[in-house]
Design a protein around this motif. Structure first.
Motif, PDB file in Angstrom:
ATOM      1  N   ALA A  24      31.496  30.193  10.236  1.00  0.00           N
ATOM      2  CA  ALA A  24      30.376  30.156  11.172  1.00  0.00           C
ATOM      3  C   ALA A  24      29.201  30.914  10.577  1.00  0.00           C
ATOM      4  O   ALA A  24      29.372  31.821   9.767  1.00  0.00           O
ATOM      5  CB  ALA A  24      30.769  30.779  12.503  1.00  0.00           C
ATOM      6  N   SER A  25      28.021  30.538  10.993  1.00  0.00           N
ATOM      7  CA  SER A  25      26.807  31.280  10.639  1.00  0.00           C
ATOM      8  C   SER A  25      26.499  32.209  11.809  1.00  0.00           C
ATOM      9  O   SER A  25      26.485  31.778  12.963  1.00  0.00           O
ATOM     10  CB  SER A  25      25.630  30.327  10.428  1.00  0.00           C
ATOM     11  OG  SER A  25      25.905  29.439   9.379  1.00  0.00           O
ATOM     12  N   VAL A  26      26.266  33.458  11.502  1.00  0.00           N
ATOM     13  CA  VAL A  26      25.949  34.436  12.550  1.00  0.00           C
ATOM     14  C   VAL A  26      24.765  35.288  12.108  1.00  0.00           C
ATOM     15  O   VAL A  26      24.516  35.447  10.919  1.00  0.00           O
ATOM     16  CB  VAL A  26      27.152  35.356  12.872  1.00  0.00           C
ATOM     17  CG1 VAL A  26      28.312  34.564  13.429  1.00  0.00           C
ATOM     18  CG2 VAL A  26      27.590  36.130  11.660  1.00  0.00           C
ATOM     19  N   TRP A  27      24.037  35.802  13.082  1.00  0.00           N
ATOM     20  CA  TRP A  27      22.922  36.698  12.801  1.00  0.00           C
ATOM     21  C   TRP A  27      22.663  37.536  14.038  1.00  0.00           C
ATOM     22  O   TRP A  27      23.070  37.198  15.138  1.00  0.00           O
ATOM     23  CB  TRP A  27      21.670  35.921  12.395  1.00  0.00           C
ATOM     24  CG  TRP A  27      21.219  34.942  13.437  1.00  0.00           C
ATOM     25  CD1 TRP A  27      20.375  35.175  14.481  1.00  0.00           C
ATOM     26  CD2 TRP A  27      21.603  33.575  13.546  1.00  0.00           C
ATOM     27  NE1 TRP A  27      20.210  34.045  15.230  1.00  0.00           N
ATOM     28  CE2 TRP A  27      20.959  33.031  14.682  1.00  0.00           C
ATOM     29  CE3 TRP A  27      22.433  32.751  12.794  1.00  0.00           C
ATOM     30  CZ2 TRP A  27      21.136  31.722  15.074  1.00  0.00           C
ATOM     31  CZ3 TRP A  27      22.593  31.446  13.197  1.00  0.00           C
ATOM     32  CH2 TRP A  27      21.945  30.940  14.317  1.00  0.00           C
ATOM     33  N   HIS A  28      21.981  38.624  13.828  1.00  0.00           N
ATOM     34  CA  HIS A  28      21.608  39.522  14.916  1.00  0.00           C
ATOM     35  C   HIS A  28      20.456  38.874  15.682  1.00  0.00           C
ATOM     36  O   HIS A  28      19.440  38.503  15.089  1.00  0.00           O
ATOM     37  CB  HIS A  28      21.180  40.872  14.331  1.00  0.00           C
ATOM     38  CG  HIS A  28      20.912  41.900  15.357  1.00  0.00           C
ATOM     39  ND1 HIS A  28      19.696  42.025  15.979  1.00  0.00           N
ATOM     40  CD2 HIS A  28      21.721  42.835  15.896  1.00  0.00           C
ATOM     41  CE1 HIS A  28      19.755  43.008  16.846  1.00  0.00           C
ATOM     42  NE2 HIS A  28      20.977  43.523  16.812  1.00  0.00           N
ATOM     43  N   THR A  29      20.610  38.709  16.974  1.00  0.00           N
ATOM     44  CA  THR A  29      19.587  38.004  17.761  1.00  0.00           C
ATOM     45  C   THR A  29      18.230  38.697  17.689  1.00  0.00           C
ATOM     46  O   THR A  29      17.194  38.039  17.794  1.00  0.00           O
ATOM     47  CB  THR A  29      20.010  37.855  19.230  1.00  0.00           C
ATOM     48  OG1 THR A  29      20.301  39.145  19.760  1.00  0.00           O
ATOM     49  CG2 THR A  29      21.224  36.953  19.365  1.00  0.00           C
ATOM     50  N   GLY A  30      18.221  39.995  17.485  1.00  0.00           N
ATOM     51  CA  GLY A  30      16.946  40.706  17.356  1.00  0.00           C
ATOM     52  C   GLY A  30      16.203  40.355  16.080  1.00  0.00           C
ATOM     53  O   GLY A  30      15.006  40.628  15.958  1.00  0.00           O
ATOM     54  N   SER A  31      16.909  39.756  15.122  1.00  0.00           N
ATOM     55  CA  SER A  31      16.285  39.354  13.848  1.00  0.00           C
ATOM     56  C   SER A  31      15.954  37.872  13.799  1.00  0.00           C
ATOM     57  O   SER A  31      15.456  37.379  12.789  1.00  0.00           O
ATOM     58  CB  SER A  31      17.226  39.671  12.683  1.00  0.00           C
ATOM     59  OG  SER A  31      17.548  41.041  12.659  1.00  0.00           O
ATOM     60  N   GLU A  32      16.249  37.148  14.856  1.00  0.00           N
ATOM     61  CA  GLU A  32      16.039  35.700  14.847  1.00  0.00           C
ATOM     62  C   GLU A  32      14.562  35.363  14.696  1.00  0.00           C
ATOM     63  O   GLU A  32      13.701  35.992  15.282  1.00  0.00           O
ATOM     64  CB  GLU A  32      16.574  35.087  16.143  1.00  0.00           C
ATOM     65  CG  GLU A  32      16.538  33.565  16.124  1.00  0.00           C
ATOM     66  CD  GLU A  32      17.277  32.969  17.309  1.00  0.00           C
ATOM     67  OE1 GLU A  32      16.745  32.020  17.872  1.00  0.00           O
ATOM     68  OE2 GLU A  32      18.356  33.468  17.649  1.00  0.00           O
ATOM     69  N   ASN A  33      14.304  34.357  13.870  1.00  0.00           N
ATOM     70  CA  ASN A  33      12.933  33.888  13.662  1.00  0.00           C
ATOM     71  C   ASN A  33      12.988  32.397  13.334  1.00  0.00           C
ATOM     72  O   ASN A  33      14.057  31.783  13.337  1.00  0.00           O
ATOM     73  CB  ASN A  33      12.249  34.696  12.546  1.00  0.00           C
ATOM     74  CG  ASN A  33      12.995  34.623  11.229  1.00  0.00           C
ATOM     75  OD1 ASN A  33      13.563  33.599  10.877  1.00  0.00           O
ATOM     76  ND2 ASN A  33      13.009  35.724  10.493  1.00  0.00           N
ATOM     77  N   ASP A  34      11.836  31.804  13.062  1.00  0.00           N
ATOM     78  CA  ASP A  34      11.778  30.360  12.793  1.00  0.00           C
ATOM     79  C   ASP A  34      12.630  29.961  11.590  1.00  0.00           C
ATOM     80  O   ASP A  34      13.273  28.916  11.592  1.00  0.00           O
ATOM     81  CB  ASP A  34      10.335  29.906  12.567  1.00  0.00           C
ATOM     82  CG  ASP A  34       9.508  29.949  13.832  1.00  0.00           C
ATOM     83  OD1 ASP A  34      10.099  29.959  14.936  1.00  0.00           O
ATOM     84  OD2 ASP A  34       8.269  29.972  13.731  1.00  0.00           O
ATOM     85  N   LEU A  35      12.646  30.775  10.559  1.00  0.00           N
ATOM     86  CA  LEU A  35      13.419  30.457   9.357  1.00  0.00           C
ATOM     87  C   LEU A  35      14.922  30.452   9.664  1.00  0.00           C
ATOM     88  O   LEU A  35      15.649  29.546   9.241  1.00  0.00           O
ATOM     89  CB  LEU A  35      13.107  31.462   8.245  1.00  0.00           C
ATOM     90  CG  LEU A  35      13.729  31.188   6.891  1.00  0.00           C
ATOM     91  CD1 LEU A  35      13.275  29.840   6.345  1.00  0.00           C
ATOM     92  CD2 LEU A  35      13.361  32.295   5.917  1.00  0.00           C
ATOM     93  N   ILE A  36      15.385  31.423  10.422  1.00  0.00           N
ATOM     94  CA  ILE A  36      16.804  31.474  10.788  1.00  0.00           C
ATOM     95  C   ILE A  36      17.161  30.298  11.684  1.00  0.00           C
ATOM     96  O   ILE A  36      18.215  29.673  11.517  1.00  0.00           O
ATOM     97  CB  ILE A  36      17.147  32.819  11.458  1.00  0.00           C
ATOM     98  CG1 ILE A  36      17.074  33.932  10.415  1.00  0.00           C
ATOM     99  CG2 ILE A  36      18.516  32.771  12.121  1.00  0.00           C
ATOM    100  CD1 ILE A  36      17.222  35.321  10.972  1.00  0.00           C
ATOM    101  N   ARG A  37      16.302  29.949  12.636  1.00  0.00           N
ATOM    102  CA  ARG A  37      16.579  28.806  13.504  1.00  0.00           C
ATOM    103  C   ARG A  37      16.619  27.511  12.686  1.00  0.00           C
ATOM    104  O   ARG A  37      17.461  26.646  12.920  1.00  0.00           O
ATOM    105  CB  ARG A  37      15.549  28.722  14.626  1.00  0.00           C
ATOM    106  CG  ARG A  37      15.797  29.739  15.733  1.00  0.00           C
ATOM    107  CD  ARG A  37      14.876  29.521  16.920  1.00  0.00           C
ATOM    108  NE  ARG A  37      13.497  29.890  16.624  1.00  0.00           N
ATOM    109  CZ  ARG A  37      13.006  31.123  16.709  1.00  0.00           C
ATOM    110  NH1 ARG A  37      13.782  32.124  17.077  1.00  0.00           N
ATOM    111  NH2 ARG A  37      11.746  31.357  16.419  1.00  0.00           N
ATOM    112  N   ALA A  38      15.743  27.366  11.699  1.00  0.00           N
ATOM    113  CA  ALA A  38      15.749  26.177  10.842  1.00  0.00           C
ATOM    114  C   ALA A  38      17.035  26.124  10.025  1.00  0.00           C
ATOM    115  O   ALA A  38      17.631  25.057   9.864  1.00  0.00           O
ATOM    116  CB  ALA A  38      14.528  26.180   9.924  1.00  0.00           C
TER     117      ALA A  38
END
Length: 51
Positions: A24-38
Motif C-alpha cells: 500500500a502507499s501511505v503518507w501523513h495526511t498533514g503532508s498531503e499535496n497535489d503531487l502526492i494525490r497525483a
C-alpha cells in the motif's frame, strides 16, 4: 521490482512458490499535496484489476 529499482549492487532472487505480497502507499495526511494525490491516483490506476 527489478524493473523499477534495478541496482548493480543488489541481486533479486524470484520466489515462485509463494503468494503475491500485498502493499500500500501511505503518507501523513498533514503532508498531503497535489503531487502526492497525483501519485496516489497513478498507483490506483496502475494497480491490479479485480477478477
Amino acid at each position: 521490482m527489478t524493473r523499477y529499482w534495478a541496482r548493480p549492487d543488489i541481486v533479486y532472487v524470484p520466489v515462485r512458490d509463494m503468494d503475491v505480497l500485498p502493499y500500500a502507499s501511505v503518507w501523513h495526511t498533514g503532508s498531503e499535496n497535489d503531487l502526492i494525490r497525483a501519485f496516489a491516483r497513478t498507483v490506483h490506476d496502475l494497480g491490479p484489476r479485480p477478477t
